[in-house]
Design an enzyme around this catalytic site. Structure first.
Site, PDB file in Angstrom:
ATOM      1  N   GLU A 177     -25.998  54.573 -46.009  1.00 41.26           N
ATOM      2  CA  GLU A 177     -25.245  53.863 -47.499  1.00 41.26           C
ATOM      3  C   GLU A 177     -25.139  52.788 -47.179  1.00 41.26           C
ATOM      4  O   GLU A 177     -24.331  51.922 -47.362  1.00 41.26           O
ATOM      5  CB  GLU A 177     -23.678  54.892 -46.786  1.00 41.26           C
ATOM      6  N   ASN A 222     -30.753  57.102 -46.599  1.00 43.49           N
ATOM      7  CA  ASN A 222     -29.329  58.342 -47.177  1.00 43.49           C
ATOM      8  C   ASN A 222     -28.246  57.495 -47.321  1.00 43.49           C
ATOM      9  O   ASN A 222     -27.602  56.709 -47.643  1.00 43.49           O
ATOM     10  CB  ASN A 222     -28.797  59.299 -45.971  1.00 43.49           C
ATOM     11  N   HIS A 262     -22.853  65.533 -52.787  1.00 41.27           N
ATOM     12  CA  HIS A 262     -21.641  65.376 -52.307  1.00 41.27           C
ATOM     13  C   HIS A 262     -21.036  65.855 -53.806  1.00 41.27           C
ATOM     14  O   HIS A 262     -20.473  64.402 -54.491  1.00 41.27           O
ATOM     15  CB  HIS A 262     -20.351  64.511 -51.254  1.00 41.27           C
ATOM     16  N   GLU A 293     -26.287  67.096 -47.746  1.00 38.21           N
ATOM     17  CA  GLU A 293     -25.112  66.694 -47.328  1.00 38.21           C
ATOM     18  C   GLU A 293     -24.752  67.572 -48.474  1.00 38.21           C
ATOM     19  O   GLU A 293     -23.133  67.589 -48.716  1.00 38.21           O
ATOM     20  CB  GLU A 293     -24.251  65.477 -47.474  1.00 38.21           C
ATOM     21  N   ASP A 295     -22.368  69.510 -51.142  1.00 36.73           N
ATOM     22  CA  ASP A 295     -21.243  70.611 -51.560  1.00 36.73           C
ATOM     23  C   ASP A 295     -20.744  70.212 -52.328  1.00 36.73           C
ATOM     24  O   ASP A 295     -20.663  69.801 -52.902  1.00 36.73           O
ATOM     25  CB  ASP A 295     -20.177  70.065 -49.746  1.00 36.73           C
TER      26      ASP A 295
END
Ligand code: G3I
Length: 402
Positions: A177, A222, A262, A293, A295
């Protein structure tokens, strides 16, 4: 001339219908309510050849979860589900600075060591997360790290941690990030403590030290907030790509990009050609892509569990259908094993208005498969059945010895 890769609204609606039809087909007449909260999918066999890792393998991919090391140690059912479904795993928190560094001159490796052994013994690949981030820093960091010692501290951290597990890590999230457009820098870099104390070359240094420490791990950048078909996400994708291109032009060792993923459950056309183009641009500079990641935030969906679970399943399916045709997409991990442990239910700012806990993952709090499990498995099957994948795979490093 409409880009043939672009999705029309009709495409998205069609996909949503396919996803829910396949779920209904699976169960005869859609999911059934079991006693108590939630409901289960009768007749869904999730084991062995029906597991996500098996279907992912058929599609030449890896599938797994972010895991909680304490649950992995203490909860036999949780552990069994991880063993059953995963060909790759990542520690949700156990390999972050906060977990590894009780003091500036101390390391604490017990949990991370246990996870590495767990994965090795079961021939499950392991992602490392993460070596350099502006969050999850230990309490002493703000008091004791300065422009004088930051560079050596980061170098020693990466050398020690990546060196300790050298040869046993599938891929490291080396830097996490680092881009934040809102910080207003022309290069789009986030104004992190690392940038302030070391300078812009902290990113290059981190990757170079990581390669020296573990030549076999796939070194990954990432990022989040680069997925949606919005102006803001498009700007962030452009800044990430510019940074990655510059790193590759300087021969910085960089093998993959992690798209955190996400996701929001709505709107139906929330993800599309902009992200597809980004994945193709990554392939053109020789980068693999991991969905790191995954979701689905169900805050905007109605309270009814069945409706929510179908809406979440449709998002999983349509998102993966967008990306899995790209050959350089080689791994999918969800951010958590079941709804019981999701980060989305930690903290008030992510809570649903009706106060109900979110249901963002593939298994419910009782570790029962949800419609999203079928949506993901169908997406792997669609890639497998499609056969011809877009683009040539980047030169894949041999998998680290297990
Ligand atoms: O372990 C301590 C515990 O001893 C203490 O009593 C408790 C109370 O403060 O805190 C516990 O640590 C928490 C840790 O999760 C383990 O549960 C931290 O406070 C909490 O901040 C931490 O949150 C994690 C967050 O990253 C920050 O590290 C979330 O679980 C985790 O899901 C989240 O994951 C991030 C990825 O690493 C990067 N991408 C975004 C993603 C979601 O934010």
């Amino acid at each position: 001339m409409r880009d043939p890769r672009a999705w029309s609204r009709r495409d998205f609606l069609g996909h949503a219908a396919i996803a829910s039809a396949s779920l209904a087909l699976l169960n005869g007449c859609g999911p059934k309510r079991s006693s108590g909260s939630g409901y289960r999918l009768p007749g869904v066999d999730v084991s062995g050849p029906h597991s996500l890792k098996a279907h992912a393998m058929d599609a030449r991919m890896l599938f797994g979860f972010a895991v909680n090391t304490q649950k992995l140690r203490d909860d036999a059912a949780y552990r069994a589900l991880v063993e059953q479904q995963c060909s790759i795993i990542v520690a949700e928190n156990a390999m972050k600075w906060h977990a590894l560094r009780p003091a500036i001159d101390q390391f604490s490796f017990a949990d991370a060591d246990a996870l590495v052994e767990f994965a090795a013994r079961r021939h499950i690949r392991l992602r490392g997360h993460n070596l350099c981030w502006h969050e999850a820093l230990p309490e002493w960091f703000a008091k004791q790290v300065t422009a004088v010692n930051a560079r050596q501290l980061l170098r020693d951290h990466i050398r020690t941690v990546a060196g300790r597990y050298s040869g046993r890590i599938h891929s490291w999230d080396v830097v996490n990030e680092a881009i934040e457009i809102r910080d207003g820098r022309p290069d789009g870099l986030r104004n992190t403590p690392w940038l302030q104390m070391i300078g812009t070359d902290y990113i290059e240094m981190a990757f170079r030290v990581a390669r020296d420490a573990d030549p076999s791990a796939l070194l990954t950048y990432n990022e989040y907030g680069i997925e949606q078909e919005t102006q803001e996400a498009a700007m962030k994708r452009a800044a990430v790509l510019l940074m990655l291109r510059r790193l590759k032009q300087r021969n910085v060792p960089l093998d993959a990009v992690g798209i955190q993923s996400h996701l929001q459950a709505q709107p139906a056309n929330g993800y599309g050609p902009g992200l597809q183009r980004f994945v193709q641009d990554c392939r053109e500079i020789g980068l693999e892509v991991f969905i790191t990641e995954l979701d689905v935030n169900d805050r905007t969906l109605p309270s009814d569990v069945e409706t929510r679970d179908i809406g979440v399943a449709n998002r999983y399916r349509s998102y993966l259908d967008l990306l899995l045709p790209e050959r350089n997409v080689t791994a999918v991990l969800t951010w958590g094993v079941s709804d019981a442990g999701t980060w989305l239910n930690q903290g008030k700012d992510r809570a649903r208005e009706d106060g109900l806990p979110q249901r963002p993952l593939l298994f419910d709090g009782q570790l029962r498969a949800k419609p999203a499990f079928v949506g993901v498995r169908d997406a792997f099957d669609a890639r497998h059945q499609a056969g011809a994948l877009r683009g040539t795979p980047p030169s894949q490093k041999p998998l680290p010895k297990l």
